[in-house]
Structures are given as C-alpha cells and as structure tokens.
Design a protein around this motif. Sequence first.
Motif, mmCIF file in Angstrom:
data_model
loop_
_atom_site.group_PDB
_atom_site.id
_atom_site.type_symbol
_atom_site.label_atom_id
_atom_site.label_comp_id
_atom_site.label_asym_id
_atom_site.label_seq_id
_atom_site.Cartn_x
_atom_site.Cartn_y
_atom_site.Cartn_z
ATOM 1 N N ALA A 1 106.563 23.612 -11.431
ATOM 2 C CA ALA A 1 107.542 23.110 -10.475
ATOM 3 C C ALA A 1 107.084 21.842 -9.768
ATOM 4 C CB ALA A 1 107.856 24.184 -9.442
ATOM 5 N N ASN A 2 105.784 21.578 -9.756
ATOM 6 C CA ASN A 2 105.307 20.397 -9.043
ATOM 7 C C ASN A 2 105.883 19.118 -9.648
ATOM 8 O OD1 ASN A 2 103.864 22.031 -7.397
ATOM 9 N ND2 ASN A 2 101.833 21.358 -8.059
ATOM 10 N N ASP A 3 106.393 18.265 -8.778
ATOM 11 C CA ASP A 3 106.965 16.994 -9.225
ATOM 12 C C ASP A 3 105.852 16.005 -9.521
ATOM 13 O OD1 ASP A 3 109.708 17.735 -8.888
ATOM 14 O OD2 ASP A 3 109.447 17.505 -6.721
ATOM 15 N N LYS A 4 105.954 15.346 -10.639
ATOM 16 C CA LYS A 4 104.946 14.349 -10.992
ATOM 17 C C LYS A 4 105.203 13.046 -10.237
ATOM 18 C CE LYS A 4 103.907 16.145 -15.604
ATOM 19 N NZ LYS A 4 102.551 16.587 -15.183
ATOM 20 N N GLY B 1 93.911 19.616 -1.594
ATOM 21 C CA GLY B 1 95.070 20.308 -2.144
ATOM 22 C C GLY B 1 96.367 20.041 -1.404
ATOM 23 N N TYR B 2 96.388 19.002 -0.589
ATOM 24 C CA TYR B 2 97.605 18.719 0.180
ATOM 25 C C TYR B 2 98.767 18.285 -0.721
ATOM 26 C CZ TYR B 2 94.749 18.810 4.457
ATOM 27 O OH TYR B 2 93.924 19.174 5.500
ATOM 28 N N PHE B 3 98.469 17.579 -1.800
ATOM 29 C CA PHE B 3 99.534 17.179 -2.721
ATOM 30 C C PHE B 3 100.144 18.411 -3.398
ATOM 31 C CE2 PHE B 3 97.192 12.931 -3.228
ATOM 32 C CZ PHE B 3 97.991 12.312 -2.279
ATOM 33 N N LEU C 1 114.642 4.984 -5.981
ATOM 34 C CA LEU C 1 114.018 5.711 -4.877
ATOM 35 C C LEU C 1 114.225 7.223 -4.974
ATOM 36 C CD1 LEU C 1 114.702 3.642 -1.631
ATOM 37 C CD2 LEU C 1 112.501 4.095 -2.707
ATOM 38 N N GLU C 2 113.127 7.945 -4.870
ATOM 39 C CA GLU C 2 113.180 9.401 -4.745
ATOM 40 C C GLU C 2 112.572 9.722 -3.378
ATOM 41 O OE1 GLU C 2 112.502 11.839 -8.451
ATOM 42 O OE2 GLU C 2 111.497 9.982 -9.052
ATOM 43 N N LYS C 3 113.406 9.600 -2.355
ATOM 44 C CA LYS C 3 112.902 9.626 -0.983
ATOM 45 C C LYS C 3 112.241 10.953 -0.614
ATOM 46 C CE LYS C 3 116.139 6.177 0.757
ATOM 47 N NZ LYS C 3 117.241 5.898 1.704
ATOM 48 N N ASP C 4 112.783 12.046 -1.105
ATOM 49 C CA ASP C 4 112.194 13.339 -0.757
ATOM 50 C C ASP C 4 110.781 13.459 -1.322
ATOM 51 O OD1 ASP C 4 112.313 16.222 0.134
ATOM 52 O OD2 ASP C 4 112.006 16.485 -2.021
ATOM 53 N N LYS C 5 110.604 13.035 -2.552
ATOM 54 C CA LYS C 5 109.284 13.098 -3.191
ATOM 55 C C LYS C 5 108.302 12.173 -2.469
ATOM 56 C CE LYS C 5 108.718 11.622 -7.522
ATOM 57 N NZ LYS C 5 108.728 11.632 -9.026
ATOM 58 N N ILE C 6 108.769 10.983 -2.128
ATOM 59 C CA ILE C 6 107.915 10.034 -1.406
ATOM 60 C C ILE C 6 107.562 10.576 -0.036
ATOM 61 C CG2 ILE C 6 107.827 7.737 -0.372
ATOM 62 C CD1 ILE C 6 109.642 6.793 -2.704
ATOM 63 N N SER C 7 108.534 11.197 0.629
ATOM 64 C CA SER C 7 108.305 11.777 1.950
ATOM 65 C C SER C 7 107.222 12.846 1.890
ATOM 66 C CB SER C 7 109.606 12.372 2.498
ATOM 67 O OG SER C 7 109.386 13.012 3.731
ATOM 68 N N ARG C 8 107.250 13.668 0.855
ATOM 69 C CA ARG C 8 106.230 14.717 0.710
ATOM 70 C C ARG C 8 104.854 14.113 0.445
ATOM 71 N NH1 ARG C 8 107.814 17.949 -3.925
ATOM 72 N NH2 ARG C 8 109.700 16.721 -4.258
ATOM 73 N N PHE C 9 104.814 13.036 -0.344
ATOM 74 C CA PHE C 9 103.561 12.345 -0.599
ATOM 75 C C PHE C 9 102.977 11.794 0.708
ATOM 76 C CE2 PHE C 9 101.429 8.264 -1.123
ATOM 77 C CZ PHE C 9 100.399 8.583 -1.994
ATOM 78 N N VAL D 1 114.896 -6.797 8.001
ATOM 79 C CA VAL D 1 113.809 -5.866 7.694
ATOM 80 C C VAL D 1 114.239 -4.823 6.677
ATOM 81 C CG1 VAL D 1 112.292 -4.094 8.666
ATOM 82 C CG2 VAL D 1 112.677 -6.219 9.913
ATOM 83 N N GLU D 2 115.502 -4.392 6.730
ATOM 84 C CA GLU D 2 115.990 -3.338 5.844
ATOM 85 C C GLU D 2 115.866 -3.703 4.370
ATOM 86 O OE1 GLU D 2 117.565 -4.516 8.487
ATOM 87 O OE2 GLU D 2 117.232 -2.771 9.805
ATOM 88 N N GLN D 3 115.778 -4.988 4.060
ATOM 89 C CA GLN D 3 115.597 -5.400 2.672
ATOM 90 C C GLN D 3 114.121 -5.432 2.271
ATOM 91 O OE1 GLN D 3 117.831 -8.836 1.313
ATOM 92 N NE2 GLN D 3 119.400 -8.512 2.861
ATOM 93 N N LEU D 4 113.253 -5.319 3.266
ATOM 94 C CA LEU D 4 111.810 -5.385 3.017
ATOM 95 C C LEU D 4 111.126 -4.037 3.108
ATOM 96 C CD1 LEU D 4 111.189 -8.439 5.372
ATOM 97 C CD2 LEU D 4 111.187 -8.537 2.868
ATOM 98 N N ALA D 5 111.585 -3.219 4.057
ATOM 99 C CA ALA D 5 110.890 -1.966 4.341
ATOM 100 C C ALA D 5 111.841 -0.935 4.913
ATOM 101 C CB ALA D 5 109.757 -2.227 5.340
ATOM 102 N N ILE D 6 111.551 0.346 4.623
ATOM 103 C CA ILE D 6 112.359 1.432 5.161
ATOM 104 C C ILE D 6 111.462 2.580 5.616
ATOM 105 C CG2 ILE D 6 114.403 0.945 3.748
ATOM 106 C CD1 ILE D 6 113.518 3.297 1.943
ATOM 107 N N ASP D 7 112.020 3.437 6.431
ATOM 108 C CA ASP D 7 111.394 4.693 6.820
ATOM 109 C C ASP D 7 112.107 5.783 6.032
ATOM 110 O OD1 ASP D 7 110.627 7.094 7.972
ATOM 111 O OD2 ASP D 7 110.743 6.376 10.039
ATOM 112 N N VAL D 8 111.443 6.366 5.046
ATOM 113 C CA VAL D 8 112.107 7.356 4.189
ATOM 114 C C VAL D 8 112.478 8.628 4.953
ATOM 115 C CG1 VAL D 8 111.042 6.542 2.057
ATOM 116 C CG2 VAL D 8 109.889 8.301 3.422
#
Length: 321
Positions: A24-27, A50-52, A223-231, A307-314
Amino acid sequence: MKKLIFAALFSATLSAALTTGAQANDKLKLILDWYVNPDHGPIIVAEKLGYFTDAGLDVEIIAPADASVPPKMVAAGQADLAISYQQQVHLDVHADMPLIRVGTLVDSPLNCLMVRDDGSVNEIADLEGRKIGFSVAGVEEVLLETILGGHGVKMSDVELINVNFSLAPALMSKQVDAVMGAYRNVELNQMEIEGVKGKCFFVEEEGVPVYDELVYVANKDRLEKDKISRFLGATEKAAQFIVNHPDKGYALFSSYSSELKDELNQRAWKDTVARFSRAPASLDHGRWSRYEAYLHENGLVPSILPVEQLAIDVNAEGDKS
C-alpha cells in the motif's frame, strides 16, 4: 473441523491484509541536489526512523551525477520531487519549466562571501583591486555586486575568476583573495581542517534579501499534494528529532554511509542543525515576493510573477487535492 476451517480462513485473510498493507505504500522518487551531505539530514533521519513508512511512503532517494539534472527530471515527469535552490526556482519558472516549490529543507542562506582570516582582507572594502573566485555565473555575480556595492566597491574594481567548484582550494592556495558561493557550514570547516582559517561575510547581512537555501520542487502539472504533504510531515518530524537530539541525529545520519563519518561531515552537521526547516510545508509569501523583486531589479528575470506561480503550501486550506 469448523474451527480448523475458520482458522485457515482467518490466516488467509490476515495474510492477504498484510500483503495488501505491504504493497500500500505510495512510491515517491526524490532527486537530491548533490551527493548525500549534512544538508539532507531530515531526509536521511526520516528514512532511518521509519517516518516515511509510517506515512505510507516508499521513498527512493537518488543522488545525481550532475547537479543541474534534478529539476529537469521533475519537469520531465521522471521524479516526484527534487531538491533545488530558491533562486533557481525563480529562474526555472521564468524559463517556463513546469516547476513549483512545495516545501523547504534549509530555510536560511548558507551562501557567503569567504576570505582567509589571516589579515589580508579585514573588511569587504579591502577587496577593491583583488581577485574573487566564483562557481556559478548569474545569481552569484548579482549577489556579489550587491555586497560589494554596499561598501563602495564596483564590479569593475575586482577581477572575477571562475574556479568551478574548487572554492576552498582556490582561496587556500591564494589563487584568489575571496570566493563567492561558499557554504558557511561546509567550506569554512573544510578550510579549518586543512589548517587555513576562513571568515565569512553573510549575504543576508550585506543587502541581499533573506531566502530559503534548499527547497523541494515538484511538477505543477502532476502534483500529488497528499503524497507530498505526507513526505513533508515525515521530514518535519525528523527535523524536530534532530534539533532535540543532534548527536543521535548525526549517528542516524552517518549510518547511511561510512563516508559521512569523517571530520568534515561531523563539523558541518553541527553548523547545519539549526538551519533545517521545522515547518517544511509552510510558505513565507513575503520572502518569495521580495526575492522575485530583487531578481527583477537586477535583471535576472524579465517580470515579477505572483508568488502563487512560484511556490505553494500543499497544506493550505482549499489547496489540497
């Protein structure tokens, strides 16, 4: 008999559940900016603790052979995340690369103007008529112009020499009188180990707007924001662990490779701990806006992007998908 059948069914169900859970772990493929070094502490410690895995992630950490490749791989859809530099993100987005900053690894400048601490250059004004080494044209030249200008020295008053990435060796051998682009947590320690003490003039104290040194970039079209957020959540936990337990953090970090146990990495680790972002997903709009304006003012970008074109807060409300 019924008990045996039930037990067998239960065992098969449990086995299937465990197998499903293991799969189940997302790569997530992460490309570092360079070989593994103390700047990557939260990433390595998150993996070691083991946080990942706890976040449901299977993170592949790749050190590139060419430091210019990571953002290009993300732009081409060949990796999920890459470590880059805030300045580079501004330039890449203006060059129409489909990249966006999604997190921060090191949230304060490491770059500095470095000289030998032997009295030949006591202050920045002393660099008039001297030789200054650099490794990357463009941004480093603009930073240098800002720093020198604050002390009445023009770029035409110095001789620039491209020393590639041999910053400390060029300074120690007196090939140049100063170097632009040295990292205060690395080159200063490298020189001291070699018996030549150095001195840094910090860019953020010499007229350059504060910026994030190392950031994570993703492909804005994939963008896979949920996966990035978990990372980012996992690296946040790791950064906090490192700040609370710097020695244990180094032991975990250096266990990644025997090459990380040398004196330079030990010294650099101590000078880097306080600079890890403890809120890697958070975004300082003002910081990014000011730096975009600074680059535009100095002719490195043709316009000022929002800024929204450069960076975001997921993790921002309404931004997660």
